[in-house]
Motif scaffolding. Sequence first.
Motif, PDB file in Angstrom:
ATOM      1  N   PHE A 103       7.544   4.840   9.281  1.00  0.00           N
ATOM      2  CA  PHE A 103       6.283   4.184   8.941  1.00  0.00           C
ATOM      3  C   PHE A 103       6.186   4.053   7.431  1.00  0.00           C
ATOM      4  O   PHE A 103       6.852   4.773   6.680  1.00  0.00           O
ATOM      5  N   TYR A 104       5.350   3.121   6.992  1.00  0.00           N
ATOM      6  CA  TYR A 104       4.946   3.025   5.592  1.00  0.00           C
ATOM      7  C   TYR A 104       3.440   2.816   5.577  1.00  0.00           C
ATOM      8  O   TYR A 104       2.933   1.862   6.175  1.00  0.00           O
ATOM      9  N   ILE A 105       2.704   3.707   4.905  1.00  0.00           N
ATOM     10  CA  ILE A 105       1.243   3.609   4.839  1.00  0.00           C
ATOM     11  C   ILE A 105       0.861   2.985   3.501  1.00  0.00           C
ATOM     12  O   ILE A 105       0.944   3.639   2.451  1.00  0.00           O
ATOM     13  N   HIS A 106       0.471   1.725   3.529  1.00  0.00           N
ATOM     14  CA  HIS A 106      -0.048   1.078   2.318  1.00  0.00           C
ATOM     15  C   HIS A 106      -1.471   1.574   2.077  1.00  0.00           C
ATOM     16  O   HIS A 106      -1.833   1.938   0.976  1.00  0.00           O
ATOM     17  N   ASN A 107      -2.259   1.557   3.111  1.00  0.00           N
ATOM     18  CA  ASN A 107      -3.560   2.225   3.197  1.00  0.00           C
ATOM     19  C   ASN A 107      -3.855   2.359   4.687  1.00  0.00           C
ATOM     20  O   ASN A 107      -3.045   1.925   5.520  1.00  0.00           O
ATOM     21  N   LEU A 108      -4.973   2.938   5.057  1.00  0.00           N
ATOM     22  CA  LEU A 108      -5.239   3.178   6.477  1.00  0.00           C
ATOM     23  C   LEU A 108      -5.579   1.900   7.238  1.00  0.00           C
ATOM     24  O   LEU A 108      -5.648   1.908   8.463  1.00  0.00           O
ATOM     25  N   ASP A 109      -5.763   0.798   6.530  1.00  0.00           N
ATOM     26  CA  ASP A 109      -5.950  -0.501   7.168  1.00  0.00           C
ATOM     27  C   ASP A 109      -4.658  -1.299   7.225  1.00  0.00           C
ATOM     28  O   ASP A 109      -4.627  -2.382   7.824  1.00  0.00           O
ATOM     29  N   SER A 110      -3.598  -0.800   6.607  1.00  0.00           N
ATOM     30  CA  SER A 110      -2.306  -1.493   6.572  1.00  0.00           C
ATOM     31  C   SER A 110      -1.183  -0.471   6.700  1.00  0.00           C
ATOM     32  O   SER A 110      -0.750   0.120   5.712  1.00  0.00           O
ATOM     33  N   ILE A 111      -0.745  -0.263   7.940  1.00  0.00           N
ATOM     34  CA  ILE A 111       0.337   0.675   8.215  1.00  0.00           C
ATOM     35  C   ILE A 111       1.477  -0.109   8.863  1.00  0.00           C
ATOM     36  O   ILE A 111       1.285  -0.780   9.879  1.00  0.00           O
ATOM     37  N   TYR A 112       2.647  -0.049   8.258  1.00  0.00           N
ATOM     38  CA  TYR A 112       3.810  -0.803   8.719  1.00  0.00           C
ATOM     39  C   TYR A 112       4.733   0.125   9.511  1.00  0.00           C
ATOM     40  O   TYR A 112       5.110   1.195   9.024  1.00  0.00           O
ATOM     41  N   ILE A 113       5.084  -0.298  10.733  1.00  0.00           N
ATOM     42  CA  ILE A 113       5.925   0.525  11.609  1.00  0.00           C
ATOM     43  C   ILE A 113       7.058  -0.328  12.167  1.00  0.00           C
ATOM     44  O   ILE A 113       6.816  -1.292  12.906  1.00  0.00           O
TER      45      ILE A 113
END
Length: 203
Positions: A103-113
Amino acid sequence: MKAYGLIFVLFFIVFISCTSEAKYTEFSLKETDVELKFQLDSVTKNEFYCYSTYKDNEGKDFFVFQNQGKNTLLFYELKNQSLAFKIDYPIEGDNGIGLGDGFYIHNLDSIYIPNRDIKEISLTNKSCILIDKYPYENDKDNKPLSIFCFGAANYKPATVIGRTMYIYSGPNRYVDHDPVSVTLNMDTKEIKALPFDYPEYPV
């Protein structure tokens, strides 16, 4: 006149180099006696490969990891090592993301999996709402790509600079021009392979 012009240019360069502030700050790691202990529940494995830290908008620092073999992200507060919350992403359905692999958490509204089984990255959020999908069978120059993993133990998590995500793939040295890394434009979805390739196996 040419000599005066050259002197002026040299004086200007020296002036700029002496007055500009340093752009980089030096950091170093120091050993301490501080220990961090995280209590795991009975359904969370103590072996994990996908983890990172995350700081929220309130300044709280979290240690985040993916439960191995599950679509669960666990957020532990670093200050007291307590479990703050979990996010359980669905595999199927309208908000399904398949089986995640890092995963990559840009912020809690934008999480890339990234999907473990197909060449696709899902953009989702803390509420498990699927926002978008980024397929990457080929890059913008039609170069075939390998499956990506955002793991931290045996690969490398994604890195974001501005609105460009740098993604690192595992080797598939049986194919021609297997790139080590690609860039993903987070606005346009354009994916571009960077020029450095893994070596091929000898024939």
